[in-house]
Design a protein around this motif. Structure first.
Motif, short mmCIF file in Angstrom:
data_model
loop_
_atom_site.label_atom_id
_atom_site.label_comp_id
_atom_site.label_asym_id
_atom_site.label_seq_id
_atom_site.Cartn_x
_atom_site.Cartn_y
_atom_site.Cartn_z
N TYR A 577 -56.49 48.92 47.42
CA TYR A 577 -57.71 48.19 47.74
C TYR A 577 -57.36 46.86 48.40
N LEU A 604 -63.34 52.49 43.14
CA LEU A 604 -63.79 51.22 43.70
C LEU A 604 -64.62 50.44 42.68
N ALA A 650 -61.72 49.85 49.75
CA ALA A 650 -60.71 50.89 49.56
C ALA A 650 -59.95 51.08 50.87
#
Length: 865
Positions: A577, A604, A650
Motif C-alpha cells: 500500500y 485496504l 493499494a
C-alpha cells in the motif's frame, strides 16, 4: 618518604594530606636537573611517586562544584558518585594551613596562560569585614577547643556564614593548587621521557595515563580546564604513537568518554575545550594511522555508553517530549569539531596556536589532516545521537506505532554499524520487534543482516569457510549487507567490543534462524539460498549428519517452491500500500510517501483502520485526521489547514523484467513469475480519470493514469515501510485502455494453453482454470465487455475519431482474441469427459453468437475464423 610507603598507607586522611603537601613543596623547589636525577635513580621509586600524585588528586578533590564548572550531565553522571570524602580542612594542621593561606593570597598569571590565569580566585575583599570577630584560623581553633568530640559538619556549621564562605573558597583554591602542580609535574615527566633524559619501563606510559584519567574523572574548576588542554596537546604531540596504540585502548576509551561528557557541559568555555580535546585525538589518529576508522569506532562505543548518562529528552509544558539541552549542547560540540571556519578562533581561545592541528610526520612534507574525514567522523557521531534521540522521543508511542518503533531500531542499528557488537545488538532488537508483529519476512531479513556482519568479518580475517562470492550471494537476499569486505570489525576490538565474538558458529546460528523465519513467511526461494550457504560449513567439518538434514530440508523447500509455481492461483507473499502523509502534525512525515508491506490477508480497509488508530491519537484540539479515499494526485498546498490527511492506495509490485508501458491490465503479470526470489523495489497503481474531471465515464471517455513508484531499498526489507524516492506516471487514452483490456484476456488464455504442468498426467487443474477463463471470455451472459468495446469505438461517429493506426490495432486485438478463444475451445474438447459436454456446448454457442455480433463491426472476422 618513598622508602616508608607502608607506613604512609597506615596514616589517617589528615596525616596523609600533610605528607602529600610536604612532597609537593619539595618537588616545587627542585630544578629540572634534580628531578631528572631523582627519576633516574629508581624506576620502582618513580612508580611510587606517581602513585602518590594520584593520592593527591583523591585526597584534595574539591567535591563542591564552583561556578566555573557547572555540570551539564544528569544526576547519573559518573562524576561525584560514591560517598564524599571528608573535607581536607576539617582539621587544619600547620602544614596544610600554611599552604592553604598561601594559595588564598596568590593571584598568579603565568606568561602565556589564558586570561583569568590558570590558578585560583582571590578571596573577596568583603570577607575581611571588620564585623568578623575572628580570623578563620582562630575561629576554627576556638570551635574545635569548645566542642571536643563534635562532628566535622557541626564544627563547620558553627562558623559565621562569611567564614564558611571563606573556608569553601580556600578549599577550592587548595584543590586547584594541588591539581595544577600535579599537572606541571606530569608535563615535565612527559617531556623528559620523550627526550630520553630518563629511562622508563612504562610500555604504555601508564604513569601519565593514570594521572590524566584522575584529572578527567573529577570535578575541576574552570581555571584547571584552561590549563589542562595545552598540556594534553603537548603530551599527545610527544607520545601520540604510544597513547594511540592498541595496547592503550582502555586509556583511549576512557579519554573519549570524558571528552564527550565534557562536551555536554553548560559552561561554554569547558565545552569548547572538550571540542579541542576531540580534535587533538583526531590529529593523533591522522599522525599515527593516516585515517580515523579506529577512533570513529572508539567514539561511537563511548557515545553509546554516554547515552545512558545523558538525558536526551525533556518534558514540554503540554506533556510531550522534546530534545533536551544536554543533547543540543552535545550536538553543537560534535558539529564544531568538524567546522573548519571556526577552528582557528577556537584554538586561540583555548591557548593553542593556529597550527596545533597540523599533522606532518617525520620524513614527510604532507599534512595528513583532512577536514572531509573529520566531517565524516562527526556525521557518524551525530547519526548515533539522532538515532538515540529519536528512540527516546518515541518511548510513549512505541507500543502503538510499531512501524515507527521498527524504524527507530533500524536507525540505531545503522548508526552503530561501525561497531559490530552494537550493530548486531540493535538488529536483534529489531528482529524481536518484527516477530512480535508477526512480520516474519522482515524478522528473517534482520537475522540475515546479522549473519552478514559475521560473515564479512570472517572473510576479512580469512579465517572462515566463506569467500567474497558467498557474501555477494547473501546480498541478493538482504541488499543491506555491504559488499565491501573491510577490516573495520577488527578495529572494534576494544575492551568488551570485539571481533572475537564473530565466529562461524554464530553466523550459522543466525542463518538457521533466517531460514526458519523465511519458511514461516513462505518465501522458500530465500530458504534455498540460505541453506546453500550453510552446507559449505558442514562440508568443511565433515558433519555428514548435518549435511543429510540440510539436503532433506532442501528437498522439502524445492517441493514447496514447485507447488507455489504450479498453482493456478498466483502466489502472493504480501500486499502493498502506498501511504501519503499531508499535515504539519505528522512532523518529519509531512508530504512524504511510503510503501507499506503487509501480510497477504490485510485488505485496504484493514490498513486504513490500523493507521487511523495510530495517528488519531496524535491529533490535538487544533487538528483532525481525514483519509483521502481515492488515488488522485494530491496538491498539498490546496489542502485545508488544521486537517491532517492520509492517502492510502493499494499498489502492485512490479516484476524486474516487466514492461511498464504495456497497455495490458495487471491481472496477469504476477502469474507468470518463474522460480525467483521475490524482491521488489518498484510498485504501480492505475487511476481512472476523464478529461472533464470525473473519475468514471463511458469507454470512449475513460482515460487511465499509471503511477510507478521507486522505493529507497527493496522489499522484504529490515522495516515494514520504505520511503518513495521517485514517482513517474504514464497516461493511456480510452482506445488504448480498450486494446489493453482485450490483450489482457488474450494473454491469459494463451498462457493457460502454453503453461507447462508439473505432471503431464494430471490435467484436472489445467481443465478447471481453462474453464474459468473461457467462461469469462465467450459465455453469452458475460461477453458484453468485447461487444461494448466495438459499440464504443467501431460504430458511427466514435469510429471516425480514431486514427488509422489505432483502428488497425483495435481490430487486430479483437481478431487475435477470437482466434485464441477458438483454439482454447478445441483444447477444452480434448480434455473434458462426458459430464462436461453440456458446458462445452454452451461455450461453442457463446463463441458463435459472439462471432456473429462482432461481424457487424468487423466483416472480415467471418473469413478469419
Amino acid at each position: 618518604i618513598l622508602d616508608e610507603m607502608p607506613v604512609f598507607y597506615n596514616l589517617n586522611a589528615v596525616e596523609k594530606r600533610e605528607v602529600l603537601i610536604l612532597i609537593l613543596q619539595i618537588v616545587r623547589n627542585l630544578d629540572d636537573a634534580s628531578l631528572v636525577k631523582a627519576w633516574q635513580q629508581s624506576i620502582a621509586r618513580t612508580r611510587l611517586f606517581f602513585k602518590l600524585l594520584e593520592e593527591c588528586l583523591v585526597l584534595f578533590e574539591h567535591r563542591k562544584p564552583a561556578d566555573g564548572m557547572l555540570m551539564g550531565c544528569s544526576s547519573r553522571s559518573p562524576v561525584g558518585d560514591g560517598p564524599a570524602s571528608p573535607k581536607y580542612s576539617d582539621r587544619l594542621s600547620p602544614a596544610v594551613n600554611n599552604y592553604l593561606s598561601e594559595a588564598s593570597r596568590q593571584e598568579v598569571r603565568p606568561q602565556g596562560t589564558p586570561e583569568n590565569g590558570y590558578l585560583w580566585q582571590r578571596v573577596n575583599s568583603q570577607l575581611s569585614s571588620p564585623s568578623q570577630p575572628y580570623s578563620l584560623r582562630e575561629a576554627l581553633a576556638q570551635a574545635q577547643s569548645s566542642r571536643i568530640g563534635a562532628s566535622a559538619q557541626a564544627l563547620r556549621e558553627s562558623l559565621h556564614p562569611i567564614l564558611r564562605q571563606k573556608l569553601e573558597l580556600w578549599e577550592e583554591n587548595l584543590s586547584a593548587s594541588v591539581n595544577l602542580q600535579v599537572l606541571e609535574i606530569t608535563e615535565k615527566f612527559s617531556m623528559m621521557a620523550a627526550s630520553h633524559s630518563i629511562s622508563t619501563d612504562y610500555g604504555k606510559l601508564d604513569c601519565i595515563t593514570a594521572i590524566l584519567m584522575s584529572f578527567f574523572s573529577r570535578n575541576q574548576p574552570l581555571s584547571f580546564w584552561k590549563a589542562l588542554f595545552p598540556v594534553f596537546n603537548n603530551v599527545f604531540d610527544l607520545h601520540g604513537g604510544t597513547l594511540m596504540a592498541r595496547e592503550n585502548d582502555r586509556f583511549l576509551k576512557q579519554v573519549t568518554f570524558h571528552l564527550l561528557r565534557l562536551a555536554v557541559f553548560r559552561n561554554e568555555s569547558v565545552r569548547k575545550r572538550a571540542v579541542i580535546g576531540l580534535q587533538i585525538l583526531v590529529k593523533s589518529s591522522f599522525y599515527c594511522f593516516m585515517q580515523t576508522a579506529r577512533l570513529r569506532v572508539m567514539l561511537i562505543i563511548t557515545l553509546s555508553e554516554l547515552m545512558s548518562d545523558v538525558q536526551v529528552t525533556q518534558m514540554k509544558p503540554d506533556g510531550t517530549l522534546e530534545e533536551s539541552g544536554e543533547a543540543r549542547r552535545l550536538r553543537k560540540s560534535l558539529e564544531e569539531m568538524s567546522d573548519e571556519a571556526k577552528s582557528p578562533n577556537l584554538l586561540r581561545e583555548c591557548g593553542l596556536s593556529d597550527s596545533a592541528l597540523v599533522t606532518i610526520p617525520e620524513r614527510s612534507e604532507e599534512n595528513r589532516w583532512s577536514w572531509s574525514e573529520v566531517k565524516y567522523l562527526s556525521d557518524s557521531l551525530l547519526l548515533a545521537l539522532d538515532g538515540s534521540l529519536e528512540h527516546a522521543l518515541l518511548g510513549s508511542v512505541m507500543t502503538m506505532d510499531r512501524y515507527a518503533a521498527a524504524e527507530s531500531f533500524y536507525k540505531l542499528a545503522m548508526a552503530f554499524a561501525p561497531v559490530p557488537d552494537l550493530h548486531i545488538m540493535w538488529l536483534l532488537h529489531l528482529c524481536d520487534a518484527h516477530q512480535e508483529m508477526q512480520s516474519w519476512a522482515e524478522a528473517a531479513q534482520c537475522a540475515v543482516a546479522v549473519a552478514g556482519v559475521v560473515m564479512q568479518a570472517l572473510v576479512a580475517r580469512n579465517d572462515g569457510v566463506w569467500s567474497k562470492d558467498h557474501v555477494t550471494a547473501l546480498r541478493k537476499i538482504c541488499p543491506m549487507v555491504s559488499n565491501e569486505i573491510t577490516s573495520e570489525a577488527s578495529a572494534a576490538e576494544v575492551e568488551g567490543y570485539g571481533a572475537s565474538k564473530l565466529t562461524v558458529d554464530s553466523a550459522v546460528k543466525y542463518l538457521q534462524l533466517a531460514n526458519k523465519l523465511f519458511s514461516q513467511a513462505e518465501l522458500y526461494h530465500f530458504c534455498a539460498s540460505i541453506l546453500e550457504l550453510v552446507i559449505p560449513v558442514y562440508k568443511s567439518r565433515r558433519a555428514y549428519g548435518q549435511l543429510a538434514k540440510c539436503h532433506t530440508l532442501l528437498t522439502t523447500i524445492y517441493e514447496s517452491i514447485l507447488e507455489q509455481e504450479s498453482s493456478p492461483i498466483p502466489f502472493t507473499d504480501a500486499t502493498y500500500y502506498r501511504v501519503g502523509f499531508y499535515g504539519d502534525r505528522f512532523g518529519k512525515l509531512d508530504r512524504k510517501e511510503y510503501v507499506y508491506r503487509e501480510p497477504r490477508d490485510v485488505r485496504l480497509g484493514d490498513i486504513m483502520e490500523k493507521l487511523s488508530h495510530i495517528y488519531e491519537s496524535r491529533m490535538d484540539g487544533n487538528h483532525t485526521l481525514h483519509i483521502i479515499p481515492d488515488s488522485r494526485q494530491v496538491k498539498a498546498d490546496e489542502l485545508q489547514p488544521g486537517v491532517c490527511y492520509l492517502q492510502i492506495t493499494a499498489v502492485d509490485a512490479v516484476m524486474e523484467d516487466e514492461d511498464l508501458g504495456s497497455r495490458r491490465e495487471r491481472i496477469f503479470s504476477l502469474s507468470t513469475g518463474s522460480v525467483r526470489a521475490r524482491v521488489f523495489d518498484r510498485f504501480l497503481f492505475d487511476t481512472p480519470f476523464t478529461k472533464n474531471g470525473k473519475t468514471q465515464g463511458g469507454l470512449e471517455d475513460q482515460w487511465k493514469r499509471r503511477s510507478v513508484l521507486q522505493t529507497e531499498g527493496s522489499f522484504p526489507a529490515l522495516v515494514n515501510r520504505l520511503l518513495v524516492i521517485k514517482s513517474e506516471s504514464l497516461e493511456f487514452s480510452p482506445v488504448e485502455n480498450a486494446i489493453g483490456m482485450i490483450e489482457t484476456r488474450t494473454a491469459a488464455l494463451r498462457n493457460e494453453l502454453e503453461e507447462p504442468r508439473s505432471s503431464e498426467g494430471d490435467q484436472l487443474p489445467r481443465l478447471q482454470s481453462l474453464q474459468r477463463i473461457l467462461q469469462g471470455s465467450v459465455a453469452v451472459q458475460v461477453n458484453s465487455g468485447v461487444l461494448s468495446v466495438c459499440t464504443a469505438f467501431l460504430s458511427g461517429e466514435p469510429a471516425t475519431r480514431l486514427r488509422s493506426q489505432e483502428l488497425q490495432q483495435l481490430i487486430a486485438a479483437l481478431l487475435e482474441f477470437m482466434a485464441v478463444c477458438k483454439r482454447a475451445i478445441r483444447v477444452h474438447f480434448r480434455l473434458i469427459g462426458e459430464e462436461d459436454q453440456e458446458f462445452h456446448t454452451q461455450l461453442v454457442n457463446g463463441f458463435q453468437s459472439l462471432t456473429a455480433e462482432l461481424s457487424h463491426y468487423i466483416p472480415a472476422i467471418l473469413s478469419e475464423l
